[in-house]
Design a protein around this motif. Structure first.
Motif, mmCIF file in Angstrom:
data_model
loop_
_atom_site.group_PDB
_atom_site.id
_atom_site.type_symbol
_atom_site.label_atom_id
_atom_site.label_comp_id
_atom_site.label_asym_id
_atom_site.label_seq_id
_atom_site.Cartn_x
_atom_site.Cartn_y
_atom_site.Cartn_z
ATOM 1 N N LYS B 177 0.848 -1.208 0.000
ATOM 2 C CA LYS B 177 0.000 0.000 0.000
ATOM 3 C C LYS B 177 0.876 1.248 0.000
ATOM 4 C CE LYS B 177 -4.299 -1.941 1.590
ATOM 5 N NZ LYS B 177 -5.552 -1.765 2.327
ATOM 6 N N SER B 178 2.017 1.173 0.692
ATOM 7 C CA SER B 178 2.945 2.322 0.716
ATOM 8 C C SER B 178 3.534 2.564 -0.663
ATOM 9 C CB SER B 178 4.069 2.101 1.734
ATOM 10 O OG SER B 178 5.095 1.288 1.187
ATOM 11 N N ARG B 179 3.454 1.567 -1.546
ATOM 12 C CA ARG B 179 3.959 1.723 -2.905
ATOM 13 C C ARG B 179 2.817 2.034 -3.883
ATOM 14 N NH1 ARG B 179 6.308 -2.531 -5.291
ATOM 15 N NH2 ARG B 179 7.894 -1.288 -6.337
ATOM 16 N N GLY B 180 1.640 2.347 -3.321
ATOM 17 C CA GLY B 180 0.543 2.818 -4.168
ATOM 18 C C GLY B 180 -0.409 1.741 -4.656
ATOM 19 N N ILE B 181 -0.296 0.521 -4.126
ATOM 20 C CA ILE B 181 -1.207 -0.552 -4.560
ATOM 21 C C ILE B 181 -2.365 -0.640 -3.561
ATOM 22 C CG2 ILE B 181 -1.386 -3.041 -5.033
ATOM 23 C CD1 ILE B 181 1.713 -2.882 -5.628
ATOM 24 N N SER B 182 -3.556 -0.246 -3.985
ATOM 25 C CA SER B 182 -4.684 -0.132 -3.055
ATOM 26 C C SER B 182 -5.180 -1.481 -2.557
ATOM 27 C CB SER B 182 -5.852 0.589 -3.738
ATOM 28 O OG SER B 182 -5.411 1.780 -4.322
ATOM 29 N N TYR B 183 -5.267 -2.451 -3.469
ATOM 30 C CA TYR B 183 -5.757 -3.783 -3.087
ATOM 31 C C TYR B 183 -4.714 -4.842 -3.437
ATOM 32 C CZ TYR B 183 -10.264 -1.660 -2.251
ATOM 33 O OH TYR B 183 -11.265 -0.875 -1.742
ATOM 34 N N PRO B 184 -3.712 -4.973 -2.589
ATOM 35 C CA PRO B 184 -2.647 -5.931 -2.920
ATOM 36 C C PRO B 184 -3.187 -7.358 -3.049
ATOM 37 C CG PRO B 184 -2.023 -4.539 -1.062
ATOM 38 C CD PRO B 184 -3.473 -4.320 -1.291
ATOM 39 N N LYS B 185 -2.629 -8.066 -4.028
ATOM 40 C CA LYS B 185 -2.966 -9.487 -4.209
ATOM 41 C C LYS B 185 -1.944 -10.312 -3.435
ATOM 42 C CE LYS B 185 -4.804 -8.834 -8.865
ATOM 43 N NZ LYS B 185 -4.235 -7.474 -9.134
ATOM 44 N N LEU B 186 -2.442 -11.147 -2.539
ATOM 45 C CA LEU B 186 -1.563 -11.870 -1.619
ATOM 46 C C LEU B 186 -1.702 -13.383 -1.780
ATOM 47 C CD1 LEU B 186 -0.798 -11.009 2.006
ATOM 48 C CD2 LEU B 186 -1.855 -13.225 1.617
ATOM 49 N N ALA B 187 -0.581 -14.086 -1.718
ATOM 50 C CA ALA B 187 -0.608 -15.561 -1.791
ATOM 51 C C ALA B 187 0.365 -16.160 -0.793
ATOM 52 C CB ALA B 187 -0.263 -16.029 -3.201
ATOM 53 N N LEU B 188 0.111 -17.420 -0.457
ATOM 54 C CA LEU B 188 1.063 -18.202 0.340
ATOM 55 C C LEU B 188 1.895 -19.047 -0.615
ATOM 56 C CD1 LEU B 188 -1.401 -19.547 3.085
ATOM 57 C CD2 LEU B 188 0.539 -18.016 3.520
ATOM 58 N N GLY B 297 8.231 -5.138 11.324
ATOM 59 C CA GLY B 297 7.675 -5.650 12.574
ATOM 60 C C GLY B 297 8.209 -4.925 13.794
ATOM 61 N N ILE B 298 9.151 -3.996 13.582
ATOM 62 C CA ILE B 298 9.615 -3.140 14.675
ATOM 63 C C ILE B 298 9.146 -1.723 14.377
ATOM 64 C CG2 ILE B 298 11.603 -4.516 15.429
ATOM 65 C CD1 ILE B 298 13.309 -2.786 13.572
ATOM 66 N N ASP B 299 9.172 -0.846 15.393
ATOM 67 C CA ASP B 299 8.518 0.447 15.179
ATOM 68 C C ASP B 299 9.438 1.523 14.583
ATOM 69 O OD1 ASP B 299 10.006 1.341 17.279
ATOM 70 O OD2 ASP B 299 8.330 2.221 18.387
ATOM 71 N N TYR B 327 5.326 7.805 3.517
ATOM 72 C CA TYR B 327 4.019 7.143 3.565
ATOM 73 C C TYR B 327 3.603 6.828 4.997
ATOM 74 C CZ TYR B 327 0.542 3.456 2.749
ATOM 75 O OH TYR B 327 -0.586 2.687 2.737
ATOM 76 N N ASN B 328 4.453 7.150 5.973
ATOM 77 C CA ASN B 328 4.204 6.749 7.363
ATOM 78 C C ASN B 328 4.011 5.246 7.460
ATOM 79 O OD1 ASN B 328 4.290 9.360 8.495
ATOM 80 N ND2 ASN B 328 2.207 9.742 7.733
ATOM 81 N N PHE B 329 4.952 4.537 6.881
ATOM 82 C CA PHE B 329 4.844 3.083 6.796
ATOM 83 C C PHE B 329 4.554 2.430 8.143
ATOM 84 C CE2 PHE B 329 7.124 -1.052 7.079
ATOM 85 C CZ PHE B 329 6.274 -1.777 6.267
ATOM 86 N N ILE B 330 5.275 2.873 9.176
ATOM 87 C CA ILE B 330 5.109 2.233 10.490
ATOM 88 C C ILE B 330 3.658 2.364 10.978
ATOM 89 C CG2 ILE B 330 5.861 2.279 12.920
ATOM 90 C CD1 ILE B 330 8.044 1.224 11.052
ATOM 91 N N ASP B 331 3.086 3.560 10.803
ATOM 92 C CA ASP B 331 1.687 3.743 11.229
ATOM 93 C C ASP B 331 0.746 2.861 10.417
ATOM 94 O OD1 ASP B 331 2.460 5.557 13.104
ATOM 95 O OD2 ASP B 331 2.147 7.310 11.807
ATOM 96 N N LYS B 332 1.040 2.761 9.121
ATOM 97 C CA LYS B 332 0.179 1.943 8.256
ATOM 98 C C LYS B 332 0.250 0.456 8.641
ATOM 99 C CE LYS B 332 -1.600 4.859 5.186
ATOM 100 N NZ LYS B 332 -0.996 6.129 5.558
ATOM 101 N N VAL B 333 1.437 0.001 8.993
ATOM 102 C CA VAL B 333 1.556 -1.394 9.425
ATOM 103 C C VAL B 333 0.758 -1.602 10.709
ATOM 104 C CG1 VAL B 333 3.111 -3.223 10.213
ATOM 105 C CG2 VAL B 333 3.804 -1.746 8.356
#
Lengths: 347, 347
Positions: B177-188, B297-299, B327-333
């Motif tokens: 999302k911080s790279r501008g992708i609103s609905y990321p597609k996620l897989a395992l 995973g750290i602040d 992008y305030n990545f830490i807050d977004k996470v």
């Protein structure tokens, strides 16, 4: 194993007798049959093939030779079926009948491009494990730096202990010896090259293999990182079934994509040497042309072909099976296991 | 985080303040310094860089600008050192000093190409974990089918539970999302596409992610096999640290080798379009040019550059750090984690 001079369905077998399951792969059974009919007399060795398929597969096709026998069965196991349920419900399937004929000594080897789980389960139920081995492993060849590397396990099981990795090593060494490599170079696939890298199981297996390598006619080169596998002189690469699957399929995927991208570029203007080199590279990296994976660790030769591209894979699997039979692969694995099990400080 | 208008060693910082550890990587510290001196004014954003190195690294080189500060330290941690012992014995190393300055709010981000284990341990000891997260993960970008895929974990830890994989997913989603992708597609990443494939942990994570995907602004596309990763439209790929390392390094290794083989063939006769295409492919597949791995995973923002090729990687890591800060990545996470932790049936 029983003697090989008896009859199967009234025909006398040649020394190398191989059964092939035509059913349940991604390729239509009829396509596999036609591939075999086209090539059955071009193998390196004189062989006797028994093809297992439901009766409609053979309809209207006469067997062209006494060395090629059709064996109609009642049913087939398909890819989507749950292994244990399928082999219980379909004892008369091509897969189950073939494994039983292997057990009874009517075949020297059995090849299937069908449901991997069902093939492994059926083999584990009906065939004996090699003494001292708790579980079989799927062993496959893949194109390495200069020669082909035997990789195992590529998916027989996903959890593992150090002892399993050591047993895999014994099987990999025996396999490469059957291909004429006197002192196979063996490594563990790991996330770093230092002895202390990776899981506790890998660290433990490292110590045992290092200890064993002096005495057992193989060269232990330690841990190898995935990045360096393709630049390292290596004959056997040991890993667990989950990691082996990821490693193999990542290689396949990226090789396929890069070659496709380059193939698509400016095809008409490729120079002749480049065209030739790309062709050779594509042949080398076409995993579907390699023999299927050997189910190593049971006392018979069972080979699982790739579900896709299985027509070309089935032909190389037949040649591979011949090689393993002639080398007495099963006996050689037993020797290696004895040697490792009794000289290892912890196996 | 403290306000950003205070002074570091007498200089007023610009809004984006980034610390860089010059020590302990495979590239000489002086080479990294020269790379940064050559490019420090060409970044996308106005930034203030603080470079950490032992005093001899800076000898005879004046700082060319008020936005570039040299911070001499007493010692360095090297690749071969055991992480926990090294950070205990060398509190005045560039790595430890940098992490402490990040903690104290003098920096917005810290980048190192040094000892990965030491960087992670030092960060875990001195910096707070994000609420609800038990462990950080290393997140890296790699070239996918059409865009870059965020892969995590690539080596922060080798054992895992389902909850870790779900947390990794939250971090990967926030990152994309911080790279501008609103609905990321996620897989395992798994050994088969069916929901029941793989380890119990993977099966469990599958169920949780499927359940969460409706509510959390991401698209869960299920399990993806390693072979299909490069043909799938995908933004985030989740796996454990061991498998992630194997996957990434296998890709790197085979891409490097194939491109080298093709590059070596008949170079003079390559047509212009082919030369251009090969150049572009090489750029795309040159992993050393990608930003380093983010310790997610750290602040605070901590980035681990590739030990090799770190000169080019350090430049893209600086740009990457700027993007994450803005992008305030830490807050977004934190938001993503809250959302997943409180709506998940099992995290």
């Amino acid at each position: 194993m029983q003697d090989v001079g008896y009859s199967v369905r009234g025909k006398v077998k040649s020394p190398l007798s191989i059964g092939i399951d035509l059913m349940g792969s991604d390729a239509p059974a009829r396509e596999l049959l036609e591939t075999i009919l086209l090539h059955y007399d071009s193998f390196d060795d004189p062989i006797y093939l028994t093809l297992f398929g439901t009766s409609e597969v053979f309809e209207g096709i006469p067997s062209p030779s006494a060395s090629l026998s059709f064996f109609p069965v009642q049913e087939a196991i398909y890819m989507h079926e749950l292994p244990l349920i399928a082999i219980k419900r379909k004892p008369h399937s091509s897969l189950c009948v073939g494994i039983r004929m292997l057990k009874e000594g009517h075949l020297h080897a059995f090849i299937s491009a069908g449901n991997t789980g069902a093939l492994m389960s059926c083999a584990k139920i009906h065939l004996a494990s090699l003494s001292g081995l708790k579980r079989p492993a799927l062993l496959t060849l893949f194109p390495g730096h200069q020669s082909e590397i035997a990789l195992l396990d590529v998916g027989a099981s996903i959890s593992y202990k150090a002892a399993h990795l050591v047993h895999f090593a014994a099987m990999g060494i025996a396999y490469q010896k059957s291909r004429g490599i006197s002192y196979p170079k063996l490594a563990l696939l790991n996330i770093g090259s230092e002895a202390k890298k990776g899981t506790p199981e890998l660290r433990d297996a490292y110590q045992t293999l290092e200890h064993l390598s002096d005495k057992n006619h193989f060269i232990f080169i330690g841990n190898v990182e995935a990045r360096n596998v393709f630049q390292t002189e290596l004959d056997v690469l040991i890993t667990d079934g989950f990691t082996g699957n990821i490693f193999l399929k990542t290689s396949e995927g990226i090789a396929f994509n890069i070659l496709k991208m380059i193939g698509d570029i400016d095809k008409e203007n490729h120079s002749l040497p480049l065209q030739r080199a790309l062709y050779e590279l594509r042949q080398k990296l076409d995993y579907s042309k390699y023999p299927g994976a050997l189910l190593a660790g049971i006392d018979k030769i069972v080979i699982k072909c790739h579900g896709e591209g299985s027509s070309s894979s089935i032909l190389s699997s037949i040649n591979n099976a011949c090689q393993l039979i002639k080398y007495n692969f099963i006996d050689k694995v037993k020797e290696q296991l004895q040697s490792l099990l009794f000289s290892g400080k912890r196996t």
